[in-house]
Each structure stands twice: as structure tokens, then as C-alpha cells.
Design an enzyme around this catalytic site. Structure first.
Site, short mmCIF file in Angstrom:
data_model
loop_
_atom_site.label_atom_id
_atom_site.label_comp_id
_atom_site.label_asym_id
_atom_site.label_seq_id
_atom_site.Cartn_x
_atom_site.Cartn_y
_atom_site.Cartn_z
N LYS A 160 0.82 -1.22 0.00
CA LYS A 160 0.00 0.00 0.00
C LYS A 160 0.85 1.28 0.00
O LYS A 160 0.49 2.26 -0.63
CB LYS A 160 -0.97 -0.01 1.18
CG LYS A 160 -2.06 -1.09 1.03
CD LYS A 160 -3.08 -1.02 2.15
CE LYS A 160 -4.05 -2.19 2.04
NZ LYS A 160 -5.09 -2.16 3.08
N ASP A 166 -10.01 2.21 2.58
CA ASP A 166 -10.10 1.52 3.88
C ASP A 166 -10.83 2.37 4.93
O ASP A 166 -11.72 1.87 5.62
CB ASP A 166 -8.70 1.16 4.40
CG ASP A 166 -8.10 -0.05 3.69
OD1 ASP A 166 -8.88 -0.87 3.14
OD2 ASP A 166 -6.86 -0.20 3.68
P1 NAP Z 1 1.05 -3.82 10.18
O1 NAP Z 1 1.37 -2.59 9.42
O2 NAP Z 1 2.05 -4.93 10.23
O3 NAP Z 1 0.76 -3.33 11.71
C1 NAP Z 1 0.65 -4.21 12.74
C2 NAP Z 1 0.16 -3.49 14.02
O4 NAP Z 1 -0.12 -4.50 14.98
C3 NAP Z 1 1.19 -2.53 14.66
O5 NAP Z 1 0.52 -1.49 15.29
C4 NAP Z 1 1.88 -3.44 15.68
O6 NAP Z 1 2.42 -2.75 16.78
C5 NAP Z 1 0.71 -4.28 16.15
N1 NAP Z 1 1.09 -5.57 16.67
C6 NAP Z 1 1.63 -6.61 15.96
N2 NAP Z 1 1.83 -7.66 16.79
C7 NAP Z 1 1.41 -7.27 18.02
C8 NAP Z 1 1.36 -7.92 19.30
N3 NAP Z 1 1.79 -9.18 19.46
N4 NAP Z 1 0.84 -7.24 20.33
C9 NAP Z 1 0.40 -5.97 20.17
N5 NAP Z 1 0.42 -5.29 19.01
C10 NAP Z 1 0.93 -5.95 17.95
O7 NAP Z 1 -0.29 -4.48 9.70
P2 NAP Z 1 -1.53 -3.76 8.93
O8 NAP Z 1 -1.30 -3.81 7.48
O9 NAP Z 1 -1.78 -2.44 9.57
O10 NAP Z 1 -2.74 -4.78 9.24
C11 NAP Z 1 -3.27 -4.87 10.56
C12 NAP Z 1 -4.59 -5.61 10.54
O11 NAP Z 1 -5.59 -4.87 9.85
C13 NAP Z 1 -4.55 -6.98 9.88
O12 NAP Z 1 -5.15 -7.90 10.77
C14 NAP Z 1 -5.41 -6.83 8.64
O13 NAP Z 1 -6.13 -8.03 8.34
C15 NAP Z 1 -6.38 -5.76 9.09
N6 NAP Z 1 -6.99 -5.04 7.96
C16 NAP Z 1 -8.30 -5.29 7.68
C17 NAP Z 1 -8.93 -4.64 6.64
C18 NAP Z 1 -10.37 -4.91 6.36
O14 NAP Z 1 -10.86 -4.54 5.27
N7 NAP Z 1 -11.11 -5.53 7.26
C19 NAP Z 1 -8.22 -3.72 5.84
C20 NAP Z 1 -6.87 -3.48 6.14
C21 NAP Z 1 -6.27 -4.15 7.20
P3 NAP Z 1 3.95 -2.18 16.76
O15 NAP Z 1 3.90 -0.86 16.05
O16 NAP Z 1 4.33 -2.04 18.18
O17 NAP Z 1 4.78 -3.19 16.02
#
Ligand code: NAP
Length: 308
Positions: free
Chosen positions: A87, A123
Site C-alpha cells: 500500500k 479503507d
Molecule cells: P502492520 O502494518 O504490520 O501493523 C501491525 C500493528 O499490529 C502494529 O501497530 C503493531 O504494533 C501491532 N502488533 C503486531 N503484533 C502485536 C502484538 N503481538 N501485540 C500488540 N500489538 C501488535 O499491519 P496492517 O497492514 O496495519 O494490518 C493490521 C490488521 O488490519 C490486519 O489484521 C489486517 O487483516 C487488518 N486489515 C483489515 C482490513 C479490512 O478490510 N477488514 C483492511 C486493512 C487491514 P507495533 O507498532 O508495536 O509493532
């Protein structure tokens, strides 16, 4: 028709896509991409709207992303959706992006216009529609606690909350510094006298029980934008004892049906919903951007819910 096409098939001219019946004119880029649910509901929408085009998955490894974006016009694509991890690369690849996509730092929907690429992010607007549908309330009227404000999805949701000027926004992140930097950036959106009292309208806190307990006492909606909950074996993101019946809980995760967070929220009587509705509405908004007409939402919903 193969399930997943390669970036090389696109970069090498994309003839394979025009030979499909109907020809592939839309696609999703991801790495991995095999699990993307988007083709199912977009193809249902294209059929329902009598548009002679199909939507395919293309596996694009990060090093091939720039060339894959550049190859879209020549291969005859009208547009592309972009998922993890492309993205941010999509924002860099487009010639122009709208205000929300630029502020979010990410693009999930690209329109091919001649040789130019235009970038959007559906989103945040998709979440707004999902919250309205699931809870019959508007995001802008809510005090929101956002878990995972350091990630890509978290940033996009935080920017949407700020642009809507929601009542209150608490940014929570395991790495607090990232949430604090985002709170500083978004603070100008919250500088009004809408809420009288000593509580800041935007705040950043670490993912710690005592800080969360204090903030949840002043919250209406909890959103999980972390990746925790994607696997059934994931530990609880927050202790169940912090959840109360007055809360609405929205989990952007949808991979495993009801996440641990949603099970815990439902057990205390809180209203809850998972990320399928956000997925559906972000897709419907992409369709509207590509075709400048309303998406056949119920057709898309039926196709999405029919998936195992
Ligand atoms: P990302 O950029 O990798 O971000 C991950 C986030 O989760 C960061 O804030 C990270 O914190 C936190 N995190 C990871 N492991 C953790 C743990 N063990 N304990 C606490 N916090 C933790 O991922 P992303 O692309 O933003 O995606 C995140 C989620 O959004 C996914 O589950 C995805 O499926 C969902 N999503 C859904 C939609 C939809 O249409 N429904 C659309 C987009 C995304 P740190 O900063 O401390 O590492």
C-alpha cells in the site's frame, strides 16, 4: 483460469490477461495474495453490472512492485486493488493521489487513466460505512480507542477518525512512540472547543492495562487494527476484564470468523463485529471509483458471505 498470476506475466506485456474470457481488466496485487477474497465479490459485482471484465489475483513480490504498477496501462487494466505489503509502494507509484490517501501514506485502489495512475484509499471510508451498518452510529459521534495505531491499517483509520473529527481518539500501540508521533501529527484536527473539560480529544497511550482501563471508561468504540487475532492461537490482545457491556468493539481482523477479542466482548454483552463489513465496503467503494456508479452491494455481500 489459474488462481494466481505472476508479476512477470504482467510485466512481460500482459497478453495473457486480454485472452481470458471475459478479459481481466481489474486485479489485486499482494504478497501473499492467494487468500484474497476480493476476486470473489468483485467478479460477482462485474457480472451483476453486465461489465464484460474479470478481476484476478497477481502475486507481486516487493522488488517487482514498481515495474508491476508501470505495466498496468499497457496490459489493458482499468484499475487495481493493493493489499499487504504494497500500500505504501502504491502511493509512491501513482502519478496523483487524493488527500486522504496522501495523509494515510497508503493507496489501496488505483485507477488507470491513459498512461497515468490515480491513487485512492477506501479503507477508512469503508470503515465509516461498516460502523454505520453494524452499530447504527456515525464514527464522528464516537469516542474511539484504536488498538494498533502504529501499523498501516491503524494509521489509515486514525486519519479517517481525524478527518471526520470524531468526538475523541485514543491511539494505542505496543510501541508507544509510533502512536505519539501520529497523535502529534493529527492534533490540529482536534483543536476545537467541541468537548468541554479537561480530557484531551486526542491522546497516545501504550498497550498497558492501567492506561487502557482509564481510557476505556471514556470510550464508546474500540477498534482492533493490530494483526493480533488473525490466528486462533493468538493470546488475548487486552484482558477480558477491561471490556464492559456499554462498548462497541470492531475487529478489523476477519480471517478466523470471531476473534478472541470479539468472543471476550460478546461474553460481557458488548456489541461487536468483525472486519468482513469493512472489507465489503472498501471493495464497494473501489467499484464506485472505477465505474462511477453505485456498486451492487447486496450481490457482493452474498458472494463474500458464501465463502468458506
Ligand atoms: P502492520 O502494518 O504490520 O501493523 C501491525 C500493528 O499490529 C502494529 O501497530 C503493531 O504494533 C501491532 N502488533 C503486531 N503484533 C502485536 C502484538 N503481538 N501485540 C500488540 N500489538 C501488535 O499491519 P496492517 O497492514 O496495519 O494490518 C493490521 C490488521 O488490519 C490486519 O489484521 C489486517 O487483516 C487488518 N486489515 C483489515 C482490513 C479490512 O478490510 N477488514 C483492511 C486493512 C487491514 P507495533 O507498532 O508495536 O509493532
Amino acid at each position: 483460469m489459474s488462481e494466481v498470476y505472476t508479476a512477470d506475466e504482467l510485466i512481460d506485456g500482459g497478453g495473457i490477461f486480454s485472452r481470458l474470457s471475459p478479459p481481466a481488466r481489474l486485479c489485486v496485487f499482494g504478497d501473499p495474495v492467494v487468500h484474497s477474497k476480493s476476486p470473489v465479490f468483485h467478479n460477482a459485482a462485474l457480472r451483476a453490472a453486465d461489465i464484460p471484465a474479470s478481476y484476478v489475483r497477481i502475486h507481486v513480490p516487493p522488488e517487482k512492485a514498481p515495474a508491476a504498477f508501470r505495466a498496468l496501462p499497457k496490459a489493458g487494466f482499468l484499475g487495481v486493488n493493493v493489499t499487504i505489503p504494497h500500500k505504501a509502494a502504491a502511493l509512491a507509484a501513482v502519478d496523483e493521489a487524493d488527500d486522504y490517501a496522501r495523509r494515510s501514506g497508503s493507496v489501496n485502489t488505483v485507477v488507470v487513466q491513459g498512461d497515468r495512475l490515480l491513487g485512492f484509499n477506501t479503507d477508512g471510508p469503508g470503515l465509516v460505512r461498516a460502523i454505520r451498518e453494524e452499530f447504527s452510529v456515525d464514527l464522528r459521534d464516537l469516542r474511539v480507542v484504536l488498538l494498533g495505531a502504529g501499523g498501516g491499517a491503524g494509521r489509515a483509520i486514525a486519519v479517517q477518525c481525524a478527518m471526520e473529527s470524531c468526538e475523541r481518539l485514543v491511539l494505542v500501540n505496543r510501541t508507544r512512540e509510533k502512536a505519539q508521533a501520529l497523535a502529534n501529527e493529527l492534533a490540529p484536527f482536534f483543536r476545537t472547543d467541541r468537548l468541554v473539560g479537561p480530557i484531551e480529544r486526542i491522546q497516545a497511550i501504550p498497550l498497558e492495562d492501567s492506561a487502557l482501563r482509564e481510557q476505556l471508561a471514556h470510550a464508546d468504540l474500540v477498534i482492533n487494527a493490530t494483526s493480533v487475532g488473525m490466528r486462533r492461537t493468538d493470546p488475548p490482545l487486552i484482558p477480558p476484564s477491561l471490556l464492559t457491556p456499554n462498548l462497541m468493539v470492531y475487529d478489523t481482523v476477519y480471517a478466523s470468523g470471531k476473534s478472541r477479542l470479539l468472543e471476550d466482548a460478546a461474553a460481557v454483552g458488548a456489541r461487536c463485529a468483525n472486519g468482513l463489513s469493512m472489507l465489503l465496503h472498501q471493495g464497494a467503494l473501489s467499484f464506485e471509483i472505477w465505474f462511477n456508479r453505485p456498486a451492487p452491494l447486496e450481490v457482493m455481500r452474498t458472494a463474500l458471505h458464501a465463502l468458506p
